[in-house]
Design an enzyme around this catalytic site. Structure first.
Site, PDB file in Angstrom:
ATOM      1  N   CYS A  27       0.902  -1.396  -0.430  1.00 53.94           N
ATOM      2  CA  CYS A  27       0.284   0.183   0.100  1.00 53.94           C
ATOM      3  C   CYS A  27       0.192   1.054  -0.205  1.00 53.94           C
ATOM      4  CB  CYS A  27      -0.736   0.363   1.001  1.00 53.94           C
ATOM      5  SG  CYS A  27       0.348   0.184   2.694  1.00 53.94           S
ATOM      6  N   VAL A  28       0.180   2.673   0.843  1.00 59.15           N
ATOM      7  CA  VAL A  28       1.063   3.590   1.107  1.00 59.15           C
ATOM      8  C   VAL A  28       2.450   3.548   1.679  1.00 59.15           C
ATOM      9  CG1 VAL A  28       1.095   5.342   0.391  1.00 59.15           C
ATOM     10  CG2 VAL A  28      -1.393   4.814   0.125  1.00 59.15           C
TER      11      VAL A  28
END
Length: 468
Positions: A27-28
């Site tokens: 993810c980020v």
């Protein structure tokens, strides 16, 4: 300093080798693994890798905190160097779900539904905050708002308010899109279902209690109230599940040539009737019970409510159960016009950052920890707590407990003083934008408590347990 390729190889080795990885994505800020056996993970070796800021396991996934930007590069090197192959998030979630018990599956389902719509809700909260600043009295002028003094700004505030309110006026549409997609149906039908539940021909849910007469349909002798479900969560959640299952059932049995003309009309028609006849009224009543129960507890013993939620929010993050409270926040916003839970979340962010910042001052001989503690504390003060929580505070334990104590005390204070937010907004220090302007004074004091108490307690606790 190891290269990204070397770091990726070290991470794979520390989590048990590539044979222990069922699926992987990112993810980020984090690498996300579905592991075959989490017992093979060498956490000490893993967290000594330069790029790793922490690790934790939740919802059947083992997650390694790397940081924004760098995580993409490490993941790319990992896939190229080990031949693991890039997995989609859905594949990783599916692999991880096999390790979950029924309660965890339920929590994960709620998270999968509400997290995709969170950016719209947070944006709405921030814009509402800007509107509050412009329209609330006593901020810039005594007994008057900014737009009352500068009337040429009033229409600008009105447009901002319209844009901000849209996500909440049509909240069932957002939830319907995400929920039907999560349950395996067509997201477009979910949007139609959600908008159908707030159709302007229906009595607005916010006016239901004060309506002198509730309009009704007469369906062959059966009277059905023509009531909308603005701001409600449960009706559209359950209706979305029914819609998705009916659609899947029909698609398996109707030939492809006839699906366009039959599946969507039949699924929506059946779900629509069920929503207005049974699903809506029953779940609306259950939602009212939940709202009244939560509000009743905080009204009766606000200090206890603030102590429990303010103190337990951070541990809930570890388990992933904090996602379930998104639904409660949205239900409170739709029912009583604001939430007293979310402001405590913002203070919990600040408290974790303050404890991590104290660790920065204590880690004089460890440059990696010092740098991590500084950057993660700033990140937490801006609303992203994972690096601080998992990379620093949980690693040494006592900063985590200091943050919990500070968050609990701040939670007690703002709850006693009735602090509310009209929406879920930006966390950390900027959170005051999403707090009702009349509550700013109390919230700023709560922020001060969340800044000072965890910092002081972490320094004090370190005297009894030397930082590693």
């Amino acid at each position: 300093m190891a290269t990204n390729k070397e770091s990726a190889e070290q991470i794979v080795e520390a989590i048990g080798g590539k044979d222990n990885i069922a699926a992987a994505t990112h993810c980020v800020t984090r690498l996300r693994f579905a592991l075959k056996d989490e017992g093979k993970v060498n956490k000490e070796k893993l967290e000594n890798i330069d790029v790793v800021k922490g690790s934790f396991s939740t919802n059947g996934q083992f997650q390694v905190v790397i940081g924004q930007g760098l995580v993409d590069k490490v993941y790319k090197e990992m896939t190229e160097a080990t031949g693991i192959g890039e997995s989609s998030k859905e594949e990783t979630k599916s692999a991880a779900a096999e390790n979950l018990n029924p309660l965890q599956r339920g929590i994960k389902t709620l998270a999968d539904i509400f997290i995709p719509i969170l950016p719209a809700i947070v944006t709405a909260g921030l814009l509402m905050g800007i509107n509050n600043i412009m329209t609330a009295p006593d901020i810039f002028f005594d007994d008057k708002s900014f737009v009352e003094v500068y009337t040429n700004w009033a229409d600008l505030a009105g447009i901002i308010n319209l844009i901000a309110n849209t996500a909440f006026v049509f909240l069932p549409g957002l939830i319907g899109w995400s929920a039907v997609n999560r349950f395996g149906g067509s997201p477009l039908l979910g949007i139609v279902l959600g908008l159908m539940l707030v159709h302007p021909d229906l009595l607005n849910a916010w006016g239901y209690g004060s309506a002198e007469e509730v309009p009704k349909w007469n369906l062959f002798g059966l009277e059905i109230e023509k009531v909308g479900y603005q701001g409600q969560v449960l009706p559209v959640l359950f209706a979305s599940y029914v819609l998705a299952k009916i659609e899947v059932f029909l698609r398996k049995r109707i030939p492809d040539a006839f699906q366009l003309l039959t599946v969507a009309p039949i699924a929506l028609l059946i779900t629509g009737f069920l929503s207005f006849i049974a699903i809506g009224p029953i779940t609306f009543m259950i939602g009212s019970w939940i709202t009244n129960g939560v509000v009743g507890i905080f009204d009766a013993v606000p200090a206890l409510g603030g102590l429990i939620y303010g103190g337990l929010y951070a541990p809930l993050v570890i388990t992933g159960m904090h996602h379930t409270f998104l639904a409660v926040d949205l239900q409170l916003i739709g029912s009583i016009g604001g939430t007293f839970l979310w402001p405590m979340v913002a203070l919990s962010n600040i408290a974790q950052g303050s404890a991590a910042f104290a660790m920065m001052l204590l880690s004089k001989g460890n440059e990696k920890l010092k740098g991590l503690a500084l950057t993660s504390s700033v990140s937490a003060w801006l609303g992203v707590t994972e690096p601080a929580m998992f990379g620093v505070n949980l690693r040494f334990k006592y900063p985590f407990f200091a943050a919990i104590i500070g968050s609990a005390i701040a939670g007690i204070f703002i709850t006693i003083n009735g602090v509310k937010a009209p929406s879920i907004g930006v966390g950390g220090l900027p959170a005051f934008f999403s707090i009702f302007a009349e509550n700013w004074g109390s919230f700023f004091i709560g922020m001060g408590i969340a800044l000072v108490v965890p910092f002081v307690l972490t320094l004090a606790f370190s005297k009894f347990k030397k930082a590693e």
